[in-house]
Scaffold this motif. Structure first.
Motif, PDB file in Angstrom:
ATOM      1  N   LYS A 633      57.969  25.709  66.279  1.00 60.77           N
ATOM      2  CA  LYS A 633      59.123  24.815  66.439  1.00 60.77           C
ATOM      3  C   LYS A 633      58.738  23.369  66.139  1.00 60.77           C
ATOM      4  O   LYS A 633      59.381  22.431  66.607  1.00 60.77           O
ATOM      5  N   THR A 634      57.680  23.192  65.326  1.00 58.52           N
ATOM      6  CA  THR A 634      57.202  21.844  65.031  1.00 58.52           C
ATOM      7  C   THR A 634      57.826  21.250  63.769  1.00 58.52           C
ATOM      8  O   THR A 634      57.680  20.061  63.510  1.00 58.52           O
ATOM      9  N   HIS A 635      58.506  22.060  62.983  1.00 57.16           N
ATOM     10  CA  HIS A 635      59.077  21.570  61.728  1.00 57.16           C
ATOM     11  C   HIS A 635      60.221  20.604  62.006  1.00 57.16           C
ATOM     12  O   HIS A 635      60.955  20.758  62.987  1.00 57.16           O
ATOM     13  N   ILE A 641      66.527  25.797  61.174  1.00 55.18           N
ATOM     14  CA  ILE A 641      65.800  27.032  60.846  1.00 55.18           C
ATOM     15  C   ILE A 641      66.144  28.133  61.850  1.00 55.18           C
ATOM     16  O   ILE A 641      66.457  29.271  61.463  1.00 55.18           O
ATOM     17  N   TYR A 642      66.133  27.800  63.143  1.00 57.32           N
ATOM     18  CA  TYR A 642      66.408  28.826  64.157  1.00 57.32           C
ATOM     19  C   TYR A 642      67.878  29.233  64.169  1.00 57.32           C
ATOM     20  O   TYR A 642      68.208  30.377  64.520  1.00 57.32           O
ATOM     21  N   GLU A 643      68.759  28.326  63.765  1.00 57.39           N
ATOM     22  CA  GLU A 643      70.161  28.719  63.600  1.00 57.39           C
ATOM     23  C   GLU A 643      70.278  29.770  62.501  1.00 57.39           C
ATOM     24  O   GLU A 643      71.023  30.752  62.635  1.00 57.39           O
ATOM     25  N   MET A 644      69.519  29.569  61.406  1.00 54.36           N
ATOM     26  CA  MET A 644      69.534  30.547  60.320  1.00 54.36           C
ATOM     27  C   MET A 644      68.886  31.855  60.765  1.00 54.36           C
ATOM     28  O   MET A 644      69.345  32.943  60.400  1.00 54.36           O
ATOM     29  N   VAL A 645      67.820  31.790  61.571  1.00 54.00           N
ATOM     30  CA  VAL A 645      67.192  33.010  62.099  1.00 54.00           C
ATOM     31  C   VAL A 645      68.212  33.813  62.903  1.00 54.00           C
ATOM     32  O   VAL A 645      68.314  35.047  62.759  1.00 54.00           O
ATOM     33  N   ALA A 685      59.783  31.292  57.560  1.00 57.59           N
ATOM     34  CA  ALA A 685      59.657  30.767  56.201  1.00 57.59           C
ATOM     35  C   ALA A 685      60.844  31.179  55.345  1.00 57.59           C
ATOM     36  O   ALA A 685      61.386  30.374  54.567  1.00 57.59           O
ATOM     37  N   ILE A 686      61.286  32.430  55.486  1.00 56.26           N
ATOM     38  CA  ILE A 686      62.445  32.903  54.724  1.00 56.26           C
ATOM     39  C   ILE A 686      63.696  32.138  55.143  1.00 56.26           C
ATOM     40  O   ILE A 686      64.507  31.723  54.293  1.00 56.26           O
ATOM     41  N   ALA A 687      63.856  31.930  56.448  1.00 51.02           N
ATOM     42  CA  ALA A 687      65.015  31.176  56.937  1.00 51.02           C
ATOM     43  C   ALA A 687      65.025  29.766  56.361  1.00 51.02           C
ATOM     44  O   ALA A 687      66.072  29.256  55.936  1.00 51.02           O
ATOM     45  N   PHE A 688      63.851  29.132  56.315  1.00 54.18           N
ATOM     46  CA  PHE A 688      63.769  27.791  55.744  1.00 54.18           C
ATOM     47  C   PHE A 688      64.109  27.821  54.254  1.00 54.18           C
ATOM     48  O   PHE A 688      64.801  26.934  53.736  1.00 54.18           O
ATOM     49  N   GLY A 689      63.638  28.856  53.558  1.00 56.05           N
ATOM     50  CA  GLY A 689      63.965  28.990  52.139  1.00 56.05           C
ATOM     51  C   GLY A 689      65.459  29.142  51.904  1.00 56.05           C
ATOM     52  O   GLY A 689      66.019  28.575  50.963  1.00 56.05           O
TER      53      GLY A 689
END
Length: 748
Positions: A633-635, A641-645, A685-689
């Protein structure tokens, strides 16, 4: 330099009437004895570029010096153009063609210039033209003609020149004598070199050293040392020759011992000595002596010497002291491309790829033009980081400088690009480079075969291997690692056996650990445990932790708890700090529901103070590599990102996906297990992508560990839901996820 001297102002001591016409003859010539100090010629000592040289030449013409019947002025200009680092050889040639009946001095300057250039063959050509013109070579001619024969590796022409030397009776001239020895030695004609040496009545330290260098370059260090011991007078250069010979033959300990003898004999080392010693320290890991050399350099006021500073950076980096290497590097007031290359190479050597990329970025910001060594050094860092955008930029830079790098004919650079594209997930780009190569080396075939194998294109890898054999390339042990890897990734047991035995029987290779590792993994994944154990028992080398680790991994796949315990025990005996083996055994216990055993393994890990290697996945977006750990959770965009997860998990559930919690190491509620799985690094990583790239863009990620079964199944479905191709590189291979399927066919 200021150009006031060329002004027409009468205040200048070199003033020329504004009505003077170039090429017009003056009324009288300066007397010959005054020519060396004549102002236009004196200006050559301050000339730093071609523009200034042309102005000096113009002044020589305007003052009539070029018409002096001694040819002195033109000779001096030709000498400067041919020999000075600020000269210009083509300009020297144009001046040469203006000289009527050039004398020995003029010919010698041109021959010397070509001998020192990248076109030594022209020195030999001008030597022949000189004799055709009716002029005899002299003791100033032969050293540079012989030097050219040495650089060209042309012993035949060198022997002809030797005949001319004997005919003219200059064989005992010390410079000619040494040049003959050097020419023969560099052409590996040591018998002739020794004969020239033995016949000379005037052996000096220079001729001794020339022959010592010849023995060293031919790997004959016993003869080199014997000759050194016979020397009546030894100078620092002769000591350096022996040290360099040992290093050239990778006898680093002997080189350092010889240097210590030199210090005991109170021979004062010079810069060349210390450069050689630093190289020996770097290659032998002798950090203590390297520190002593560093102190010596500082004590003698040589800390600002660029070559020594570069040697220190290289030495500290190769001795795994990156902090000291960077300290020396950062304190360098002047950095050459060699300095940057040493620092990049040091970080690569230690697997610090992120830091290597940062140094490369700083290098570009400093407007230092990378050379071939830079690019070959930085590409592995690009490969291991999965920084495809940067890799493409480097490729474009090479194409832009095509005349400099000649990619289609440059095997080393092309092979590095093939490896980079393959490891960054663009195997088709790798294949395009391979197909465009005019000259393919064995290394380029190996890189392409391994790349195809890594991506699961097994048939293409095996077909390429057949092509390679048909084109008369002989495979080496690296080739067979690639081929056996291809069979392993494809599950081709019978073909794997065939190639393994062909390697031994047809090519007489003794299998190495990597070959056995591929076969054990292949047999284990196929459930052929009896055959795998027989192969381990028959190994010609002792199995290492990786061999038993492969068997342990196969036990996880087939649920062989009993055999897993035996394999794990062997791993722990060989590698007691191998956390991965503990985790793998825990996975096997967890999958079997043996939670007491899972707890026992966790207790052992804690008691030993071991730390599990965290799963880490990286993704490159807009030329920046972003890294994620499990539950990270440092990004800066962590909330998005976690919303996308959460959105991914909701859609996966809607499509009927059921998480596989069998490998979660904790005996916990099923809901908690599912949450732990959803926060794996590759999912982040996929969520960020997904939130950082346009719809339809391929997502490429790199993971440091083997992708788990749950994430593999989830990623297949994610590729279908979001209509994205997802290319993932884990520790073992590539997975191409598209339309709900994976290129590995669920076999990995």
């Amino acid at each position: 330099m200021a150009m006031a001297a060329f002004s027409s102002s009468s205040s200048s001591p070199l003033a020329v009437s504004s009505t003077a016409v170039p090429h017009s003859l003056p009324v009288s010539y300066p007397p010959s004895q005054f020519l060396p100090n004549h102002p236009p010629l004196a200006l050559l000592s301050t000339c730093k570029d071609l523009r200034t040289l042309k102005q000096i030449h113009s002044l020589v013409i305007r003052t009539g010096l070029h018409h002096n019947n001694t040819q002195f002025a033109l000779t001096k200009l030709i000498e400067f153009c041919a020999v000075s680092p600020f000269g210009d050889l083509p300009y020297a040639l144009s001046l040469f063609h203006t000289v009527e009946n050039p004398d020995q001095r003029v010919w010698n300057h041109v021959i010397r210039g070509f001998a020192l250039s990248e076109s030594p063959a022209l020195a030999v050509e001008f030597y022949i033209r000189m004799m055709v013109a009716g002029l005899e070579p002299n003791n100033h001619t032969f050293p540079f003609v012989l030097k050219s024969c040495a650089k060209l590796g042309n012993a035949h022409e060198g022997k002809q020149v030797h005949g001319h030397v004997l005919k003219l009776g200059v064989e005992n001239d010390p410079f000619v004598h040494t040049s003959l020895i050097n020419m023969y030695a560099q052409n590996r004609e040591l018998g002739y070199a020794r004969s020239v040496f033995d016949k000379s009545p005037k052996r000096d330290p220079i001729s001794y050293t020339a022959l010592i260098n010849g023995y060293g370059s031919s790997g004959l260090m016993d003869e080199a040392r014997k000759l050194f011991d016979e020397m009546p007078v030894r100078d620092v250069v002769s000591w350096n020759a022996v040290i360099a010979g040992y290093i050239q033959n990778r006898l680093y300990e002997e080189a350092l011992a010889f240097f210590e003898d030199m210090v005991r004999m109170r021979i004062t080392p010079n810069v060349s000595t210390m450069l050689s010693v630093l190289s020996a320290c770097a290659n032998s890991g002798s950090l203590e002596l390297g520190n002593w050399v560093h102190s010596w350099i500082e004590d003698h006021g040589l800390g600002s010497n660029l070559r020594l500073a570069n040697g220190l950076v290289d030495m500290y980096a190769k001795c795994a002291d990156l902090e000291r290497a960077k300290n020396v590097f950062d304190n360098m007031k002047t950095k050459s491309v060699v300095s940057w290359n040493a620092m990049i190479g040091g970080y690569n050597h230690m697997g610090c790829y992120k830091e290597a990329l940062e140094i490369f970025r700083r290098m570009l910001e400093s407007n230092v033009d990378p050379n071939e060594v830079t690019l070959v050094s930085i590409l592995p860092a690009v490969s291991n980081s999965g920084a495809l955008t940067l890799g493409k930029w480097i490729h474009a830079h090479i194409d832009k400088n095509m005349n400099k790098f000649q990619l289609t004919r440059n095997s080393a650079l092309s092979t590095s690009l093939i490896d980079m594209y393959a490891k960054c997930g663009d195997i088709m780009a790798a294949k395009r480079i391979f197909d465009s190569m005019e000259i393919k080396s064995l290394a380029s075939w190996n890189a392409m075969i391994s790349g195809l194998a890594m991506h699961g294109f097994v048939d293409m890898a095996l077909e390429l291997f057949s092509r390679m054999i048909n084109e008369d390339f002989v495979p080496d042990d690296i080739t067979f690692v690639g081929i056996l890897s291809a069979c392993n990734h494809g599950g081709f047991v019978e073909l794997g056996r065939k190639y393994f035995f062909s390697m031994v029987e047809d090519y007489n290779f003794t299998p190495k650990l990597q070959h056995y590792g591929c076969m054990i993994d292949l047999l284990g994944k196929a459930g052929l445990f009896d055959e795998a154990e027989i192969l381990i028992d028959d190994m010609v080398v002792n199995p290492d932790g990786a061999i038993w680790g492969s068997l342990l991994g196969a036990c996880r796949l087939h649920g062989r708890v009993d055999l897993a315990e035996m394999a794990a025990k062997r791993v722990f005996e060989l590698e007691p700090e191998n956390t991965g083996a503990y985790v793998l055994l825990s996975n096997i216990y967890a999958k079997a529901g043996k939670w007491d055993d899972v707890a026992r393994i966790r207790t052992r890990i804690n008691d030993r103070g071991l730390e599990k290697v965290p799963g880490c996945s990286s993704i490159e977006v807009d030329s920046v590599v972003h890294e994620f750990l499990v539950g990270d959770k440092t990004h800066s965009q962590s909330d998005e990102i976690y919303e996308m997860v959460d959105e991914i998990d909701d859609l996966l559930e809607k499509y009927g996906f059921v998480p596989d919690t069998s490998e979660v190491l904790y005996d916990m509620e099923e809901e908690w297990k599912q949450e732990a799985l959803s926060h794996h690094s590759e999912k982040l990583a996929i969520a960020f992508g997904l939130i950082s790239t346009k719809p339809g863009t391929t997502i490429r990620i790199v993971k440091n560990l083997r992708v788990c079964g749950n994430c593999h199944s989830a990623t297949k479905l994610i590729s279908k839901i979001f209509n994205r191709e997802i290319i993932a590189r884990d520790r073992n291979r590539f997975h191409h996820f598209k339309d709900g399927l994976c290129s590995c066919n669920d076999y990995w």
